[in-house]
Design a protein around this motif. Structure first.
Motif, short mmCIF file in Angstrom:
data_model
loop_
_atom_site.label_atom_id
_atom_site.label_comp_id
_atom_site.label_asym_id
_atom_site.label_seq_id
_atom_site.Cartn_x
_atom_site.Cartn_y
_atom_site.Cartn_z
N ALA A 59 0.85 -1.20 0.00
CA ALA A 59 0.00 0.00 0.00
C ALA A 59 0.88 1.24 0.00
N ILE A 60 0.42 2.27 -0.66
CA ILE A 60 1.10 3.57 -0.63
C ILE A 60 0.30 4.49 0.28
N LEU A 61 0.98 5.08 1.25
CA LEU A 61 0.34 5.96 2.21
C LEU A 61 0.77 7.41 1.98
N LYS A 62 -0.20 8.30 2.03
CA LYS A 62 0.07 9.74 2.03
C LYS A 62 0.16 10.18 3.48
N VAL A 63 1.24 10.88 3.82
CA VAL A 63 1.47 11.29 5.21
C VAL A 63 1.45 12.80 5.29
N ASP A 64 0.54 13.34 6.10
CA ASP A 64 0.49 14.78 6.39
C ASP A 64 0.88 14.99 7.84
N GLY A 65 1.93 15.77 8.07
CA GLY A 65 2.38 16.02 9.44
C GLY A 65 3.46 15.03 9.83
N ARG A 66 3.89 15.13 11.10
CA ARG A 66 4.97 14.29 11.58
C ARG A 66 4.61 13.67 12.92
N GLY A 67 5.23 12.55 13.19
CA GLY A 67 5.10 11.92 14.50
C GLY A 67 3.68 11.55 14.85
N LEU A 68 3.30 11.80 16.10
CA LEU A 68 2.00 11.40 16.60
C LEU A 68 0.87 12.30 16.11
N ASN A 69 1.21 13.41 15.48
CA ASN A 69 0.19 14.31 14.92
C ASN A 69 -0.07 14.03 13.44
N ALA A 70 0.63 13.07 12.87
CA ALA A 70 0.52 12.82 11.44
C ALA A 70 -0.84 12.23 11.08
N CYS A 71 -1.26 12.48 9.87
CA CYS A 71 -2.49 11.90 9.32
C CYS A 71 -2.09 10.97 8.19
N ASN B 55 -0.77 17.23 19.83
CA ASN B 55 0.29 17.70 20.74
C ASN B 55 0.11 17.18 22.17
N ARG B 56 -0.45 15.97 22.30
CA ARG B 56 -0.61 15.36 23.60
C ARG B 56 0.12 14.01 23.64
N PRO B 57 0.52 13.57 24.83
CA PRO B 57 1.17 12.25 24.94
C PRO B 57 0.22 11.13 24.52
N ILE B 58 0.78 9.95 24.31
CA ILE B 58 -0.02 8.79 23.92
C ILE B 58 -0.94 8.41 25.06
N ARG C 35 16.16 17.29 15.52
CA ARG C 35 16.26 18.63 16.08
C ARG C 35 15.00 19.07 16.80
N GLN C 36 13.90 18.31 16.59
CA GLN C 36 12.64 18.67 17.22
C GLN C 36 12.57 18.10 18.63
N THR C 37 11.94 18.83 19.53
CA THR C 37 11.77 18.37 20.90
C THR C 37 10.66 17.33 20.95
N VAL C 38 10.92 16.20 21.63
CA VAL C 38 9.91 15.15 21.76
C VAL C 38 9.65 14.92 23.24
N PRO C 39 8.44 14.49 23.60
CA PRO C 39 8.14 14.18 25.00
C PRO C 39 9.08 13.08 25.54
N LEU C 40 9.30 13.12 26.83
CA LEU C 40 10.22 12.17 27.45
C LEU C 40 9.81 10.74 27.18
N ARG C 41 8.52 10.45 27.17
CA ARG C 41 8.04 9.09 26.96
C ARG C 41 8.42 8.57 25.59
N GLU C 42 8.63 9.47 24.62
CA GLU C 42 8.95 9.06 23.26
C GLU C 42 10.44 9.14 22.97
N ALA C 43 11.23 9.56 23.93
CA ALA C 43 12.66 9.71 23.70
C ALA C 43 13.33 8.35 23.59
N VAL C 44 14.37 8.26 22.77
CA VAL C 44 15.07 6.99 22.62
C VAL C 44 16.13 6.82 23.72
#
Length: 393
Positions: free
Chosen positions: A11-23, A182-185, A384-393
């Motif tokens: 399947a080919i997916l179109k992605v709008d946005g980044r991370g947990l806010n993506a559509c 813009n909220r945690p999981i 370079r983007q700030t991520v919540p602590l729960r999502e940090a590697v």
């Protein structure tokens, strides 16, 4: 893209946005039926890989060649240029996962180097391995990409959760709460009911198909399978499936009188079990906005109707009604895992998988220089983007 035993799907997916806010939107999908000889090797591959009698490299090459064909057909049929594709998410068939859990190392069915060389695109695979390396079991690993695929990030606090029923090789339930920007999981939940069609197929091979057989009470099947602890049986383990089948044959042989009786009884049992487990394991408030049935079970109208009757106040839909072909959801999940890797977002939930930490999942095989530079640029932007602590590697 991801192969199952019956199809190699993409399947080919179109992605709008980044991370947990993506559509994520599925814009095109395709599958190639697995040739009989390759399917036979995959079906027997579990025991062969464990005992060293089956050559994993040969199976991987055959699967990868099917995947190359699928990617080329997919791009040509929808008119999307390969330059516009960021990466390919590649996922092997489930028959290899049992041994990943036992050994802690991955035996990949599908060679990413072949796919990257033929298409020029960067390939990301081995999503389960990183979770297993941190002590997880990869159970419920699909829950985060499933949440991203089937919910949209919204500002409203009134959005309601969804429940996904995946009726396939195994039966899995996913609780998908509303996704806010813009909220945690939030608290996503997952529960496995044990083998589904893996068990049904094993039982069908033993049916007598006698005329004039009587029906079997669903309550008797439910009581027996609870005693046999079906929820602890892995659909990827031939040995556990065999033991479960032997218990059914010994205690409830009338279930195998005919394939018609078997199918009707198992469908009724599945509908009852799904209803019971949803009530037991998932929050009852707020009310569900929708129940989505995926997999081979979604193509059984009577089974879907029985599930809908168990939840009279909830809309029940299927992947068929959404216009998705067989395997499209699995292929989309692989693509979302690849997207999460590029965005440097952890793809596992330790509370569900049992791992000691959240990790960015996947292994990268670079494509041609131009595609690889584009992937690196996106990963550098994400770093370079700030991520919540729960999502940090």
């Amino acid at each position: 893209m991801t192969p199952c035993l019956r199809f190699v799907s993409a399947a080919i997916l179109k992605v709008d946005g980044r991370g947990l806010n993506a559509c994520f939107d599925v814009i095109h999908q395709l599958n190639v039926r697995t040739p009989a000889d390759v399917r036979s090797m995959l079906e027997q591959g579990g025991a062969g890989l464990a005992g060293g009698t089956q050559l994993p490299g040969m199976v991987s090459r055959l699967v990868s060649e099917l995947q190359v064909v699928n990617v080329e057909r997919l791009l040509n049929s929808c008119g999307v240029s390969a330059e516009k594709v960021t990466a390919i998410g590649q996922r092997g068939p489930v028959c290899g996962r049992e041994f990943w859990k036992q050994t802690g190392s991955a035996t990949s069915i599908g060679d990413p180097a072949i796919l990257a060389e033929a298409t020029g695109l960067t390939v990301i695979d081995h999503f389960e391995q990183r979770d297993i390396a941190k002590g997880g079991n990869a159970h419920g690993l699909d829950v985060l990409p499933m949440w991203l695929l089937l919910t949209q990030a919204v500002d409203s606090i009134s959005a309601r959760p969804k429940v996904v029923v995946r009726l396939d090789h195994s039966i899995e339930l996913f609780y998908l709460p509303a996704r806010r920007k813009n909220r945690p999981i939030p608290a996503i939940a997952y529960h496995s009911l044990g083998p589904g069609f893996a068990l049904l197929q094993a039982l069908q091979s033993l049916c007598d198909n006698k005329p004039g057989t009587t029906s079997v009470r669903t309550a008797d099947v439910d009581a027996l399978l609870q005693r046999l602890e079906i929820e602890k049986v892995s659909a990827d383990s031939p040995h556990q499936i065999k033991s479960l089948v032997e218990g059914i044959v010994e205690e409830l042989p009338q279930l195998l009188a005919s394939s018609v009786t078997l199918n009707q009884t198992m469908e009724s049992y599945w509908a009852d079990a799904i209803h019971q487990q949803v009530q037991q394991h998932f929050p009852s408030s707020p009310e569900f906005a929708e129940i989505i049935v995926l997999g081979r079970g979604a193509r059984r109208e009577k089974l879907v109707q029985q599930i809908a009757e168990k939840f009279p106040d909830v809309t029940v839909t299927t992947d068929v009604q959404r216009g998705w072909i067989s395997g499209a959801v699995g292929a989309s999940i692989a693509a979302i895992f690849a997207t999460l890797h590029v965005d440097q977002v952890s793809g596992n939930l330790p509370d569900l998988t049992g791992s000691s930490a959240a990790r960015v999942l996947g292994r990268i095989t670079p494509g041609n220089p131009g595609n690889w530079r584009g992937v690196l640029a996106q990963m550098e932007l994400a770093a370079r983007q700030t991520v919540p602590l729960r999502e940090a590697v």
